[in-house]
Design an enzyme around this catalytic site. Structure first.
Site, mmCIF file in Angstrom:
data_model
loop_
_atom_site.group_PDB
_atom_site.id
_atom_site.type_symbol
_atom_site.label_atom_id
_atom_site.label_comp_id
_atom_site.label_asym_id
_atom_site.label_seq_id
_atom_site.Cartn_x
_atom_site.Cartn_y
_atom_site.Cartn_z
ATOM 1 N N ARG A 1 -4.703 7.295 3.325
ATOM 2 C CA ARG A 1 -3.458 7.991 3.013
ATOM 3 C C ARG A 1 -2.275 7.088 3.340
ATOM 4 O O ARG A 1 -2.284 6.375 4.346
ATOM 5 C CB ARG A 1 -3.333 9.309 3.804
ATOM 6 N N GLU B 1 3.746 9.405 -3.112
ATOM 7 C CA GLU B 1 3.105 8.929 -4.333
ATOM 8 C C GLU B 1 3.726 9.636 -5.531
ATOM 9 O O GLU B 1 3.840 10.852 -5.516
ATOM 10 C CB GLU B 1 1.598 9.205 -4.295
ATOM 11 N N HIS C 1 -4.026 5.341 -6.687
ATOM 12 C CA HIS C 1 -4.885 6.341 -6.044
ATOM 13 C C HIS C 1 -6.169 6.561 -6.863
ATOM 14 O O HIS C 1 -6.476 7.674 -7.293
ATOM 15 C CB HIS C 1 -4.129 7.659 -5.866
#
Length: 331
Positions: A242, A270, A289
């Site tokens: 993360r 993000e 991601h």
């Protein structure tokens, strides 16, 4: 008596995690009742689908299974979460009723670990820089910078599902593995083929550091300015966990010095702003991601939920079981 399996996610999510072969497997286990509404889940919809169920399958977009929902399934034995964190669906009512909970973090962690290994090898080989050089007419002038995954030290931050699988993959190589995880014992680390160390030692001693820790208040910005400064020159920092685990402003400052190479699959937030320096720094590899399950890989967690249902009905232990007392240390 037939086993009833309630599939609670919306149809669009069901299509992501299950294909026809999965439905056929589920139908050999018991009677399958599926949520057929694409509307955001409401308690009334869940109550209707879960009524009388023995097993409930949840995933992304599902709501907390509170007592007023669980009362519709008095014989419910397990909630099998075909996604990562279970925090969006579990409630104390589940534990109170003795209902088992399983998370799909294991199969998700497989993809994360494989991606981290790929980034490890590509970064040690300087594939990113050599690709740019070759594209611009060069041919191997920087080959002396290439390293192998051989007789180096790899640091792993976090020994959860992804971190543990990354270590298993690394054991195929002749490397020293250091691990930082406050809840891991020395003996457990040794059994995994790693050596337990504090975070500062892992950062200072490693040629590659791969982050696999959960995002918790205690881990927020754990990779801060002082700790980044401990890392070796030419070290590689990989984050597939993360973005909140890294102080990105401090990382940008270190990257601008040219000391480190960062491979980031996650950022905070993000996506990063269009003009964020992480997008343009030549020693930052930024991916959107993709380390976890994407496209066909997502089907892995559907299969895992089915396998967990089979284990449950065979009286075997669930591989992804999550207990109430673990909730404060899980993502």
């Amino acid at each position: 008596m037939s086993v009833k399996i309630a599939v609670l996610p919306r149809p669009s999510v069901q299509r992501r995690i299950f294909d026809q072969s999965h439905w056929e497997q589920l139908e050999t286990i018991g009677t399958v009742v599926r949520n057929m509404s694409e509307d955001p889940l409401q308690p009334e919809t869940v109550q209707s689908v879960i009524q009388g169920a023995d097993i409930a399958i949840t995933s992304w977009g599902c709501i907390p299974l509170t007592r007023d929902i669980l009362d519709f399934a008095p014989h419910l034995k397990a909630v099998l979460h075909a996604a990562g964190t279970v925090k969006g669906v579990v409630t104390p009512d589940l534990w109170d009723k003795g209902i088992l909970v399983s998370s799909g973090n294991g199969p998700l962690g497989v993809g994360v670990a494989e991606t981290a290994l790929g980034l490890t090898i590509a970064s040690l080989k300087h594939m990113w820089r050599l690709t740019d050089s070759t594209r611009n007419g060069g041919w191997g002038a920087e080959r002396q910078q290439v390293r192998e995954l051989y007789r180096i030290t790899v640091g792993v931050v976090g020994a959860g599902k992804a971190g543990s699988h990354y270590i298993r993959l690394l054991r195929n190589f002749e490397v020293e593995i250091l691990i930082y995880d406050p809840i891991l014992t020395v003996e457990q680390a040794e059994a995994m083929g790693a050596k337990k160390a504090d975070l500062e030692t892992v950062l200072a001693a490693s040629d590659v550091v791969s982050i696999h820790a959960p995002s918790l208040p205690e881990t927020y910005r754990m990779i801060n300015r002082e700790r980044l400064a401990l890392m070796k020159d030419d070290a590689i920092l990989i984050n597939t966990a993360r973005g909140a685990l890294i102080d990105e402003a401090a990382l940008v400052d270190e990257l601008r010095k040219g000391r480190l190479l960062a491979c980031l699959d996650v950022t905070d937030p993000e996506p990063p702003a269009p003009d964020h320096p992480l997008r343009s720094l030549p020693n930052c590899i930024l991916t959107p991601h993709i380390a976890g399950a994407v496209n066909n890989g997502i089907k892995r967690i559907g299969q895992f939920a089915i396998d967990e249902a089979k284990r449950l009905l065979a009286g075997e232990k669930l591989e992804g079981e999550v207990k109430g007392e673990q909730m404060n240390v899980l993502a």
